[in-house]
Design an enzyme around this catalytic site. Structure first.
Site, PDB file in Angstrom:
ATOM      1  N   ARG A  79     -10.850  -2.097  16.145  1.00 56.01           N
ATOM      2  CA  ARG A  79     -10.675  -2.327  17.577  1.00 56.01           C
ATOM      3  C   ARG A  79     -11.947  -2.918  18.127  1.00 56.01           C
ATOM      4  O   ARG A  79     -13.009  -2.328  17.996  1.00 56.01           O
ATOM      5  CB  ARG A  79     -10.440  -0.985  18.282  1.00 56.01           C
ATOM      6  CG  ARG A  79      -9.036  -0.627  18.396  1.00 56.01           C
ATOM      7  CD  ARG A  79      -8.743   0.457  19.394  1.00 56.01           C
ATOM      8  NE  ARG A  79      -9.809   1.364  19.792  1.00 56.01           N
ATOM      9  CZ  ARG A  79      -9.642   2.283  20.731  1.00 56.01           C
ATOM     10  NH1 ARG A  79      -8.500   2.389  21.361  1.00 56.01           N
ATOM     11  NH2 ARG A  79     -10.602   3.100  21.040  1.00 56.01           N
TER      12      ARG A  79
ATOM     13  N   THR B 171     -12.846  -5.289  24.218  1.00 57.13           N
ATOM     14  CA  THR B 171     -11.478  -5.623  24.651  1.00 57.13           C
ATOM     15  C   THR B 171     -10.452  -4.589  24.201  1.00 57.13           C
ATOM     16  O   THR B 171      -9.330  -4.559  24.711  1.00 57.13           O
ATOM     17  CB  THR B 171     -11.049  -6.980  24.062  1.00 57.13           C
ATOM     18  OG1 THR B 171     -10.969  -6.836  22.632  1.00 57.13           O
ATOM     19  CG2 THR B 171     -12.049  -8.083  24.399  1.00 57.13           C
TER      20      THR B 171
ATOM     21  N   ASP C  96     -13.618   9.925  17.162  1.00 63.53           N
ATOM     22  CA  ASP C  96     -13.402   8.724  16.338  1.00 63.53           C
ATOM     23  C   ASP C  96     -13.002   9.142  14.926  1.00 63.53           C
ATOM     24  O   ASP C  96     -13.815   9.689  14.167  1.00 63.53           O
ATOM     25  CB  ASP C  96     -14.689   7.886  16.314  1.00 63.53           C
ATOM     26  CG  ASP C  96     -14.471   6.560  15.605  1.00 63.53           C
ATOM     27  OD1 ASP C  96     -14.008   6.569  14.438  1.00 63.53           O
ATOM     28  OD2 ASP C  96     -14.741   5.512  16.214  1.00 63.53           O
TER      29      ASP C  96
ATOM     30  N   ASP D  94     -15.073   7.677  11.902  1.00 65.19           N
ATOM     31  CA  ASP D  94     -16.421   8.239  11.821  1.00 65.19           C
ATOM     32  C   ASP D  94     -16.388   9.685  11.340  1.00 65.19           C
ATOM     33  O   ASP D  94     -17.227  10.104  10.532  1.00 65.19           O
ATOM     34  CB  ASP D  94     -17.118   8.160  13.188  1.00 65.19           C
ATOM     35  CG  ASP D  94     -17.597   6.747  13.491  1.00 65.19           C
ATOM     36  OD1 ASP D  94     -17.625   5.915  12.565  1.00 65.19           O
ATOM     37  OD2 ASP D  94     -17.933   6.475  14.663  1.00 65.19           O
TER      38      ASP D  94
HETATM   39  C1  PRP Z   1      -9.140   3.595  15.189  1.00 66.80           C
HETATM   40  C2  PRP Z   1      -7.950   4.305  14.588  1.00 66.80           C
HETATM   41  C3  PRP Z   1      -6.843   3.287  14.783  1.00 66.80           C
HETATM   42  C4  PRP Z   1      -7.210   2.654  16.095  1.00 66.80           C
HETATM   43  C5  PRP Z   1      -6.314   3.205  17.169  1.00 66.80           C
HETATM   44  O1  PRP Z   1      -9.657   2.671  14.312  1.00 66.80           O
HETATM   45  O2  PRP Z   1      -8.129   4.677  13.247  1.00 66.80           O
HETATM   46  O3  PRP Z   1      -6.761   2.322  13.764  1.00 66.80           O
HETATM   47  O4  PRP Z   1      -8.576   2.985  16.358  1.00 66.80           O
HETATM   48  O5  PRP Z   1      -6.568   2.597  18.373  1.00 66.80           O
HETATM   49  P1  PRP Z   1      -5.513   1.660  19.110  1.00 66.80           P
HETATM   50  O6  PRP Z   1      -4.199   2.368  19.065  1.00 66.80           O
HETATM   51  O7  PRP Z   1      -6.073   1.571  20.500  1.00 66.80           O
HETATM   52  O8  PRP Z   1      -5.487   0.341  18.420  1.00 66.80           O
HETATM   53  P2  PRP Z   1     -11.000   1.833  14.624  1.00 66.80           P
HETATM   54  O9  PRP Z   1     -10.671   0.575  15.324  1.00 66.80           O
HETATM   55  O10 PRP Z   1     -11.988   2.755  15.277  1.00 66.80           O
HETATM   56  O11 PRP Z   1     -11.475   1.396  13.182  1.00 66.80           O
HETATM   57  P3  PRP Z   1     -11.986   2.303  11.958  1.00 66.80           P
HETATM   58  O12 PRP Z   1     -10.774   3.061  11.426  1.00 66.80           O
HETATM   59  O13 PRP Z   1     -12.472   1.279  11.004  1.00 66.80           O
HETATM   60  O14 PRP Z   1     -13.049   3.238  12.447  1.00 66.80           O
HETATM   61  N1  URA Z   2      -9.498   5.587  17.689  1.00 69.79           N
HETATM   62  C1  URA Z   2     -10.003   6.799  17.350  1.00 69.79           C
HETATM   63  O1  URA Z   2     -10.515   6.986  16.233  1.00 69.79           O
HETATM   64  N2  URA Z   2      -9.935   7.795  18.247  1.00 69.79           N
HETATM   65  C2  URA Z   2      -9.380   7.627  19.463  1.00 69.79           C
HETATM   66  O2  URA Z   2      -9.336   8.602  20.240  1.00 69.79           O
HETATM   67  C3  URA Z   2      -8.867   6.361  19.795  1.00 69.79           C
HETATM   68  C4  URA Z   2      -8.933   5.362  18.889  1.00 69.79           C
END
Ligand code: PRP
Ligand code: URA
Length: 209
Positions: free
Chosen positions: A104, A108, A200, A203
């Site tokens: 994400r 944005t 997160d 993380d």
């Molecule tokens: C997080 C999570 C989803 C996304 C959800 O990933 O694991 O993939 O956000 O958010 P959304 O519904 O608003 O799209 P992130 O983008 O943080 O990436 P990561 O898993 O690499 O940390």
């Molecule tokens: N992605 C995450 O990992 N946590 C949230 O709460 C939203 C998006």
């Protein structure tokens, strides 16, 4: 319109409480996500078709049932979806695993695709797309777009925690994709995080910041 299933099994709810807790460290978080993924896989496979076969027991020959449906595919959305894969494979060990990499954009909140690798026979498989979090819904919608573009026709989406906003958008974008969640939370905050959520997911799973 697709259906939304919230798994209220006591074991899932109990483990989810510890997954949410800020006191839970990386090792335990990972183990709990893995366990909940297994429990959710048990529930999500309830509608798998069966066919009758004959089996010889040490006592007699009898009729019994075996799975008869399409082959399965699991598609974690990178990174955090990876944490749910092994738990599902414990119950469906023959499933193939595809990967869709999305992050994400922090400004944005739009998903940016950086990696796609899927099984060759996409059209012939029933897919479960997995990600612990369904927040705005952007990542799930984009991952499913990507899968459909490559020929997938049978898809379920499974996550631990969803925001109502994300569920609604996902249902609008993909009315053929049923959604399976362990908890439907209250809302998104101004940064697109689920409230109360778990923070997160990537993380917490990988010990990064
Ligand atoms: C997080 C999570 C989803 C996304 C959800 O990933 O694991 O993939 O956000 O958010 P959304 O519904 O608003 O799209 P992130 O983008 O943080 O990436 P990561 O898993 O690499 O940390
Ligand atoms: N992605 C995450 O990992 N946590 C949230 O709460 C939203 C998006």
């Amino acid at each position: 319109m697709s259906k939304v299933f919230v798994f209220d099994h006591p074991l899932i709810q109990h483990k989810l409480t510890y997954i949410r807790s800020v006191e839970t460290g990386t090792k335990e978080f990972r183990e709990l996500v893995d366990e909940v993924a297994t429990l959710m896989a048990f529930e999500i496979t309830r509608d798998m078709p069966l066919v009758e076969t004959e089996v010889e027991t040490p006592v007699t020959v009898t009729k019994s049932k075996v799975l008869a449906g399409k082959k399965m595919g699991i598609v974690p959305i990178l990174r955090a979806g990876i944490g749910m894969v092994d738990g599902i494979l414990k119950l469906i060990p023959a499933a193939k695993v595809g990967h869709i990499g999305l992050y994400r954009d922090p400004q944005t909140l739009q998903p940016v695709e950086y990696y796609v690798k899927l099984p060759a026979d996409v059209e012939e498989r029933d897919f479960i797309v997995v990600d612990p979090m369904l927040a705005t819904g952007g990542s799930a919608i984009e991952a499913i777009n990507s899968l459909k573009k490559r020929g997938a026709t049978s898809i379920k989406f499974m996550c631990l925690i969803a925001a109502p906003e994300g569920v609604e958008l996902l249902q609008q974008a993909h009315p053929d994709v049923d959604v399976y969640i362990a908890a439907l939370d209250e809302k998104l905050n101004d940064h697109g995080y689920i409230v109360p959520g778990l923070g997160d997911a990537g993380d917490r799973l990988f010990g990064t910041k």
